[in-house]
Scaffold this active site. Structure first.
Site, mmCIF file in Angstrom:
data_model
loop_
_atom_site.group_PDB
_atom_site.id
_atom_site.type_symbol
_atom_site.label_atom_id
_atom_site.label_comp_id
_atom_site.label_asym_id
_atom_site.label_seq_id
_atom_site.Cartn_x
_atom_site.Cartn_y
_atom_site.Cartn_z
ATOM 1 N N TYR A 91 -8.376 16.357 -4.633
ATOM 2 C CA TYR A 91 -7.857 15.977 -5.655
ATOM 3 C C TYR A 91 -7.263 17.283 -6.126
ATOM 4 C CZ TYR A 91 -6.950 13.360 -9.839
ATOM 5 O OH TYR A 91 -5.510 12.422 -10.703
ATOM 6 N N LYS A 119 -2.683 16.700 -6.364
ATOM 7 C CA LYS A 119 -1.225 16.595 -7.758
ATOM 8 C C LYS A 119 -1.090 18.868 -7.597
ATOM 9 C CE LYS A 119 -3.129 12.930 -9.266
ATOM 10 N NZ LYS A 119 -1.903 11.788 -9.102
ATOM 11 N N ASP A 160 0.409 -1.558 -0.320
ATOM 12 C CA ASP A 160 -0.108 -0.229 0.603
ATOM 13 C C ASP A 160 1.058 1.121 -0.060
ATOM 14 O OD1 ASP A 160 -1.149 2.414 1.154
ATOM 15 O OD2 ASP A 160 -2.532 1.436 2.023
ATOM 16 N N VAL A 161 1.202 2.003 -1.063
ATOM 17 C CA VAL A 161 1.378 3.395 -0.672
ATOM 18 C C VAL A 161 1.123 4.219 0.136
ATOM 19 C CG1 VAL A 161 2.248 2.155 -4.124
ATOM 20 C CG2 VAL A 161 0.439 4.085 -2.831
ATOM 21 N N ASN A 210 3.354 6.586 -9.801
ATOM 22 C CA ASN A 210 1.892 6.615 -10.655
ATOM 23 C C ASN A 210 -0.029 6.552 -9.647
ATOM 24 O OD1 ASN A 210 0.382 6.264 -13.326
ATOM 25 N ND2 ASN A 210 0.333 4.254 -12.016
#
Length: 252
Positions: free
Chosen positions: A155, A159, A62-63, A89
């Site tokens: 979100y 980003k 799990d990143v 990614n």
């Protein structure tokens, strides 16, 4: 082969853009640590690439966790002897909520996967690059949501943080030969929308006005081609940049 012998870590490799990036890289001769939570998907990917010039090492994790991000870097060194490229990614969507309707649980989930995870991976990767002493390369997957308001508040913020971290890293480690760039995909046909759940009605209604002028969705393979350029020596003088891959959507 443009990536022959390079040791590369790719997160979010079990589907979509990450899956396509691993395929493209391995066919170009890279040895790849493929990272995702779904081990069975990674094993299927590795099996499908058994005859390719490069190799795949499966790393399930799990990143959003520090141990996964540090462990996958260690795995690249143990399996392939070094680290040349990191591709952050993996990512999740929010539910399109505007800021007044954001809940803490969603905020924490998105920020852990989209910001904290890449930061942990970059921190360890840069430490390794400095120890190796001959530069390095980081590719972060951002979004056009970092540039235009075409998603929810959390979100877009996550980003935008990736874009800033990309540019800062490129600047800070330029004297060490470490490059850092980002890809900002537009609408790409992947499974990421499944992480959204039921969209917020107010936010999604506003976003629909932007989506109305979007082109047909791009493919994961088109993002993989952009990643190949940034991972290869063809982009050797490119650092601190954000490569928008959106079919011209936000150019107007």
């Amino acid at each position: 082969m443009r990536l022959e012998g390079k040791s590369i870590v790719v997160t979010g490799a079990s589907s979509g853009m990450g899956h396509a990036i691993v395929e493209r890289f391995v066919h170009e001769g890279a040895n790849v640590v493929a990272v995702a939570r779904r081990k069975e998907r990674l094993e299927e990917l590795a099996a499908s690439l058994a005859g390719a010039p490069g190799r795949v090492f499966v790393y399930a994790g799990d990143v959003s966790l520090r141990e996964t991000n540090e462990g996958m870097i260690t795995a690249a060194i143990e399996q392939f002897g070094r680290l040349d490229v990191l591709v952050n990614n993996a990512g999740v969507m929010d539910d399109m909520s505007p800021v007044a309707e954001v809940d803490d649980e969603r905020y924490e989930k998105v920020m852990k996967v989209n910001v904290y995870g890449p930061m942990c991976a970059m921190r360890r990767a840069v430490q390794v690059f400095l120890e190796q002493g001959n530069g390095g390369n980081i590719i972060n997957v951002a979004s056009v949501g970092a540039i235009r308001t075409c998603a929810g508040a959390v979100y877009c913020a996550s980003k935008a943080a990736i874009v800033s971290m990309t540019k800062n890293t490129a600047f800070m480690y330029m004297p060490n030969g470490i490059r850092c760039n980002a890809i900002a995909p537009g609408g790409i046909a992947t499974e990421i929308s499944a992480s959204m759940g039921r969209p917020n009605a107010n936010g999604y209604g506003r976003v629909q006005k932007v989506l109305a002028c979007a082109p047909q969705p791009g493919s994961a393979e088109q993002i993989a081609q952009a990643a190949l350029f940034l991972a290869s020596d063809d982009s050797g003088y490119v650092s601190g940049d954000v490569l928008v891959v959106d079919g011209g959507w936000i150019s107007g």
